[in-house]
Scaffold this motif. Structure first.
Motif, PDB file in Angstrom:
ATOM      1  N   LEU A  43       0.820  -1.203   0.000  1.00 52.15           N
ATOM      2  CA  LEU A  43       0.000   0.000   0.000  1.00 52.15           C
ATOM      3  C   LEU A  43       0.860   1.262   0.000  1.00 52.15           C
ATOM      4  O   LEU A  43       0.590   2.208  -0.737  1.00 52.15           O
ATOM      5  CB  LEU A  43      -0.943  -0.009   1.204  1.00 52.15           C
ATOM      6  N   ASP A  44       1.910   1.281   0.820  1.00 53.72           N
ATOM      7  CA  ASP A  44       2.778   2.452   0.861  1.00 53.72           C
ATOM      8  C   ASP A  44       3.459   2.672  -0.479  1.00 53.72           C
ATOM      9  O   ASP A  44       3.615   3.801  -0.940  1.00 53.72           O
ATOM     10  CB  ASP A  44       3.827   2.296   1.961  1.00 53.72           C
ATOM     11  N   GLU A  45       3.870   1.576  -1.128  1.00 60.20           N
ATOM     12  CA  GLU A  45       4.539   1.693  -2.422  1.00 60.20           C
ATOM     13  C   GLU A  45       3.585   2.185  -3.506  1.00 60.20           C
ATOM     14  O   GLU A  45       3.950   3.003  -4.340  1.00 60.20           O
ATOM     15  CB  GLU A  45       5.112   0.337  -2.815  1.00 60.20           C
ATOM     16  N   VAL A  46       2.349   1.724  -3.475  1.00 59.72           N
ATOM     17  CA  VAL A  46       1.366   2.113  -4.484  1.00 59.72           C
ATOM     18  C   VAL A  46       0.993   3.579  -4.343  1.00 59.72           C
ATOM     19  O   VAL A  46       0.826   4.291  -5.330  1.00 59.72           O
ATOM     20  CB  VAL A  46       0.112   1.221  -4.378  1.00 59.72           C
ATOM     21  N   LEU A  47       0.863   4.050  -3.111  1.00 55.77           N
ATOM     22  CA  LEU A  47       0.435   5.432  -2.885  1.00 55.77           C
ATOM     23  C   LEU A  47       1.586   6.428  -2.827  1.00 55.77           C
ATOM     24  O   LEU A  47       1.363   7.615  -2.642  1.00 55.77           O
ATOM     25  CB  LEU A  47      -0.368   5.499  -1.581  1.00 55.77           C
ATOM     26  N   ALA A  48       2.817   5.965  -3.001  1.00 56.39           N
ATOM     27  CA  ALA A  48       3.975   6.853  -2.948  1.00 56.39           C
ATOM     28  C   ALA A  48       4.007   7.721  -4.203  1.00 56.39           C
ATOM     29  O   ALA A  48       3.600   7.290  -5.284  1.00 56.39           O
ATOM     30  CB  ALA A  48       5.254   6.038  -2.841  1.00 56.39           C
ATOM     31  N   PRO A  49       4.484   8.952  -4.080  1.00 55.38           N
ATOM     32  CA  PRO A  49       4.582   9.808  -5.266  1.00 55.38           C
ATOM     33  C   PRO A  49       5.605   9.246  -6.248  1.00 55.38           C
ATOM     34  O   PRO A  49       6.582   8.620  -5.849  1.00 55.38           O
ATOM     35  CB  PRO A  49       5.029  11.165  -4.714  1.00 55.38           C
ATOM     36  N   ILE A  50       5.358   9.465  -7.549  1.00 56.10           N
ATOM     37  CA  ILE A  50       6.284   8.964  -8.555  1.00 56.10           C
ATOM     38  C   ILE A  50       7.055  10.116  -9.174  1.00 56.10           C
ATOM     39  O   ILE A  50       6.623  11.268  -9.142  1.00 56.10           O
ATOM     40  CB  ILE A  50       5.548   8.168  -9.646  1.00 56.10           C
ATOM     41  N   ASP A  51       8.178   9.783  -9.748  1.00 60.40           N
ATOM     42  CA  ASP A  51       9.016  10.773 -10.403  1.00 60.40           C
ATOM     43  C   ASP A  51       8.406  11.103 -11.763  1.00 60.40           C
ATOM     44  O   ASP A  51       8.027  10.216 -12.523  1.00 60.40           O
ATOM     45  CB  ASP A  51      10.433  10.202 -10.574  1.00 60.40           C
ATOM     46  N   ARG A  52       8.308  12.398 -12.070  1.00 60.85           N
ATOM     47  CA  ARG A  52       7.656  12.813 -13.316  1.00 60.85           C
ATOM     48  C   ARG A  52       8.405  12.298 -14.536  1.00 60.85           C
ATOM     49  O   ARG A  52       7.811  11.804 -15.488  1.00 60.85           O
ATOM     50  CB  ARG A  52       7.565  14.338 -13.371  1.00 60.85           C
ATOM     51  N   GLY A  53       9.714  12.368 -14.517  1.00 55.71           N
ATOM     52  CA  GLY A  53      10.509  11.898 -15.648  1.00 55.71           C
ATOM     53  C   GLY A  53      10.337  10.410 -15.885  1.00 55.71           C
ATOM     54  O   GLY A  53      10.230   9.945 -17.033  1.00 55.71           O
ATOM     55  N   GLU A  54      10.292   9.654 -14.807  1.00 55.84           N
ATOM     56  CA  GLU A  54      10.096   8.206 -14.924  1.00 55.84           C
ATOM     57  C   GLU A  54       8.719   7.896 -15.496  1.00 55.84           C
ATOM     58  O   GLU A  54       8.575   7.016 -16.353  1.00 55.84           O
ATOM     59  CB  GLU A  54      10.251   7.550 -13.553  1.00 55.84           C
TER      60      GLU A  54
END
Length: 70
Positions: A43-54
């Motif tokens: 759950l923490d991994e899914v809701l973590a913010p992602i890098d825009r470039g990635e």
């Protein structure tokens, strides 16, 4: 060898009621086991913010894959 032929189980009910399945454990669980959140949770991994470039790179990759398949 001894063989036992068991008849199948047929469960019928009111067709107008919603189909709901309740699973009841055979043994009561220890309250200590249910406290807090699980250690191995995604759950923490899914809701973590992602890098825009990635994210942009992934979108381009999937777009190129889709173009090759068409």
């Amino acid at each position: 060898m001894d063989e036992i032929d068991l008849e199948r189980t047929e469960i019928t009910g009111n067709q107008e009621l919603p189909k709901v399945l309740y699973i009841v454990p055979w043994q009561k669980s220890d309250p200590g086991d249910l406290m807090g959140k699980p250690v191995n949770t995604l759950l923490d991994e899914v809701l973590a913010p992602i890098d825009r470039g990635e994210f942009v790179r992934q979108v381009r990759y999937y777009d190129e894959l889709r173009e090759r398949q068409e």
